[in-house]
Scaffold this motif. Structure first.
Motif, short mmCIF file in Angstrom:
data_model
loop_
_atom_site.label_atom_id
_atom_site.label_comp_id
_atom_site.label_asym_id
_atom_site.label_seq_id
_atom_site.Cartn_x
_atom_site.Cartn_y
_atom_site.Cartn_z
N ASN A 276 -88.19 40.11 -29.74
CA ASN A 276 -87.16 40.65 -30.64
C ASN A 276 -86.26 41.70 -29.99
O ASN A 276 -85.50 42.39 -30.67
N ILE A 277 -86.32 41.83 -28.67
CA ILE A 277 -85.43 42.74 -27.94
C ILE A 277 -84.25 41.93 -27.40
O ILE A 277 -84.46 40.91 -26.72
N PRO A 278 -83.01 42.35 -27.66
CA PRO A 278 -81.84 41.61 -27.14
C PRO A 278 -81.84 41.61 -25.61
O PRO A 278 -82.05 42.65 -24.97
N ILE A 279 -81.60 40.43 -25.04
CA ILE A 279 -81.56 40.26 -23.59
C ILE A 279 -80.25 39.59 -23.19
O ILE A 279 -79.83 38.61 -23.80
N ARG A 280 -79.59 40.15 -22.17
CA ARG A 280 -78.38 39.53 -21.62
C ARG A 280 -78.66 39.22 -20.15
O ARG A 280 -79.03 40.11 -19.37
N LEU A 281 -78.50 37.95 -19.77
CA LEU A 281 -78.81 37.51 -18.42
C LEU A 281 -77.54 37.09 -17.70
O LEU A 281 -76.78 36.27 -18.21
N CYS A 282 -77.32 37.65 -16.53
CA CYS A 282 -76.21 37.21 -15.69
C CYS A 282 -76.77 36.22 -14.69
O CYS A 282 -77.46 36.60 -13.75
N ILE A 283 -76.48 34.92 -14.91
CA ILE A 283 -77.10 33.89 -14.06
C ILE A 283 -76.11 33.26 -13.09
O ILE A 283 -76.51 32.63 -12.12
N GLY A 284 -74.81 33.43 -13.33
CA GLY A 284 -73.84 32.76 -12.48
C GLY A 284 -73.10 33.70 -11.56
O GLY A 284 -72.08 33.34 -10.98
N ASP A 285 -73.58 34.92 -11.42
CA ASP A 285 -72.89 35.90 -10.58
C ASP A 285 -72.87 35.43 -9.13
O ASP A 285 -73.82 34.86 -8.63
N ARG A 286 -71.78 35.66 -8.48
CA ARG A 286 -71.67 35.34 -7.06
C ARG A 286 -70.85 36.42 -6.38
O ARG A 286 -70.07 37.12 -7.03
N LEU A 287 -71.00 36.56 -5.11
CA LEU A 287 -70.26 37.58 -4.38
C LEU A 287 -68.77 37.31 -4.49
O LEU A 287 -68.31 36.17 -4.39
N ALA A 288 -68.00 38.37 -4.71
CA ALA A 288 -66.56 38.22 -4.90
C ALA A 288 -65.91 37.66 -3.63
O ALA A 288 -66.24 38.05 -2.51
N GLU A 289 -64.97 36.74 -3.82
CA GLU A 289 -64.23 36.18 -2.69
C GLU A 289 -63.32 37.25 -2.11
O GLU A 289 -62.67 37.98 -2.84
N HIS A 290 -63.28 37.34 -0.80
CA HIS A 290 -62.47 38.36 -0.13
C HIS A 290 -61.46 37.68 0.77
O HIS A 290 -61.81 37.03 1.76
N ILE A 291 -60.16 37.83 0.42
CA ILE A 291 -59.09 37.27 1.24
C ILE A 291 -58.12 38.41 1.57
O ILE A 291 -57.23 38.75 0.77
N PRO A 292 -58.29 39.07 2.71
CA PRO A 292 -57.41 40.19 3.08
C PRO A 292 -55.95 39.76 3.08
O PRO A 292 -55.60 38.69 3.57
N GLY A 293 -55.09 40.63 2.51
CA GLY A 293 -53.66 40.35 2.52
C GLY A 293 -53.19 39.39 1.45
O GLY A 293 -52.01 39.05 1.40
N ARG A 294 -54.09 38.95 0.58
CA ARG A 294 -53.70 38.05 -0.51
C ARG A 294 -52.83 38.81 -1.51
O ARG A 294 -53.13 39.93 -1.90
N TYR A 295 -51.74 38.20 -1.96
CA TYR A 295 -50.86 38.82 -2.95
C TYR A 295 -51.46 38.61 -4.35
O TYR A 295 -52.05 37.56 -4.62
N PRO A 296 -51.29 39.58 -5.26
CA PRO A 296 -51.89 39.46 -6.60
C PRO A 296 -51.11 38.57 -7.55
O PRO A 296 -50.77 38.96 -8.68
N MET A 297 -50.82 37.35 -7.11
CA MET A 297 -50.09 36.40 -7.95
C MET A 297 -50.85 36.15 -9.25
O MET A 297 -50.30 36.27 -10.35
N TRP A 298 -52.13 35.76 -9.12
CA TRP A 298 -52.99 35.56 -10.28
C TRP A 298 -53.77 36.85 -10.50
O TRP A 298 -54.67 37.17 -9.75
N LEU A 299 -53.45 37.59 -11.56
CA LEU A 299 -54.10 38.87 -11.82
C LEU A 299 -55.08 38.67 -12.98
O LEU A 299 -54.68 38.57 -14.14
N ASN A 300 -56.38 38.63 -12.66
CA ASN A 300 -57.41 38.37 -13.67
C ASN A 300 -58.17 39.63 -14.07
O ASN A 300 -58.85 39.64 -15.10
N VAL A 301 -58.09 40.66 -13.26
CA VAL A 301 -58.75 41.93 -13.54
C VAL A 301 -57.98 43.01 -12.78
O VAL A 301 -57.34 42.72 -11.76
#
Length: 325
Positions: A276-301
């Motif tokens: 009866n305790i609420p549980i939130r599971l992060c199961i699909g987390d993955r390391l953030a993609e890193h592309i140096p110099g990428r322009y923020p064309m698609w801004l999601n966060v």
């Protein structure tokens, strides 16, 4: 404010974006900072990429200028990485290098206000990273409330130097990061010389806002935390080991899953109950993609880094948006 064109506007032969349709000799490469040298070339490349992927109407709905930069603005979450030390030295930390680059607290708060003035249509603000003394933390939360009164604020903290002088009245959820259910063992793993608030002490003033956040490793036992009768936020260990995956699967089998379709940005979540305790599971987390110099064309966060750099990525040199001169 960006003018929103109607569907009929965009169907006319001489529609508002006609001048952006000049062919770029089939340039389908990633939009980078090099493209931003020529602003018209940049606008054309963004437009032509976007129309090919989402269509002209959706382009018109999301194109916006932020900090003088044209972007496709889908961002509804603001992440604020606090600048002061976390006061811990966890052996597994993947953020140690970034923690070396930070500005002073007053400059950081000025950057936060600049961002909130520029964009204040966020649905959620996540405060995370290092720490702030309670007076500065309260100033930050008050600032967020001033610009976005109805926003949901979450706070991720390891509990170092935290006490009831922190005003949490406007915070929806508090995720208390723990390495062990035992206070002494938790402090030893954090390798911390500062006082760390206990779960029971935090519950005394945070009440039902408090959630215990843990990473499931090979030694994890959900029953160690169930005794606190407090909601849990469980992360899969990334990158994992065969032992940690086995531990995660064992825990997953014990939870009564009530929702399995919560997908946000780069994560997949499960919601459920354990005793009866609420549980939130992060199961699909993955390391953030890193592309140096990428322009923020698609801004999601939008992420305010402790260095004062604002970007659309967990990396400072990827999707750069703003830095105070």
């Amino acid at each position: 404010m960006t003018h929103r064109h109607t569907f009929s506007d965009l169907q006319r032969p001489n529609h508002p974006y006609k001048d952006l349709e000049t062919p770029l000799i089939h340039d389908t490469s990633l939009v980078t900072e090099k493209d931003a040298i020529d602003i018209m070339y940049l606008k054309r490349k963004i437009y032509q990429h976007a129309v090919g992927e989402v269509g002209r109407l959706e382009y018109a709905q999301h194109i916006r200028t932020l900090f003088g930069r044209p972007v496709l603005d889908y961002a509804k979450t603001l992440v604020i990485n606090l600048p002061e030390s976390c006061y811990c030295n966890c052996s597994y930390c993947i953020d140690k290098d970034l923690r070396k680059h930070h500005i002073n607290t007053d400059e950081f708060l000025q950057t936060c206000e600049t961002v909130l003035k520029e964009k204040h249509d966020f649905n959620e603000v996540s405060i995370t990273g290092g720490t702030l003394p309670s007076d500065k933390f309260n100033q930050l939360v008050s600032m967020i409330q001033t610009y976005i009164p109805d926003v949901k604020i979450t706070w991720n903290t390891n509990g170092v130097n935290i006490d009831s002088t922190y005003d949490i009245s406007h915070i929806k959820y508090i995720n208390l990061h723990r390495n062990s259910a035992d206070d002494t063992e938790n402090k030893n793993i954090f390798d911390c010389g500062r006082p760390i608030i206990s779960i029971e002490e935090f519950k005394a003033f945070a009440k039902d806002k408090l959630c215990i956040r843990m990473t499931v490793d090979e030694n994890f036992d959900i029953n160690d935390y169930a005794m606190y009768n407090t909601p849990m936020y469980l992360n899969r260990l990334i990158p994992g080991t065969p032992e940690s995956e086995k531990s995660f699967d064992k825990m997953l089998e014990s939870v009564d899953i009530t929702e399995d379709s919560d997908i946000r940005r780069r994560n997949h979540y499960l919601n459920g109950l354990y005793k009866n305790i609420p549980i939130r599971l992060c199961i699909g987390d993955r390391l953030a993609e890193h592309i140096p110099g990428r322009y923020p064309m698609w801004l999601n966060v939008v992420i305010i880094h402790r260095s004062g750099i604002v970007s659309g990525s967990w990396y400072e040199n990827d999707k750069f948006l703003y830095k105070k001169a």
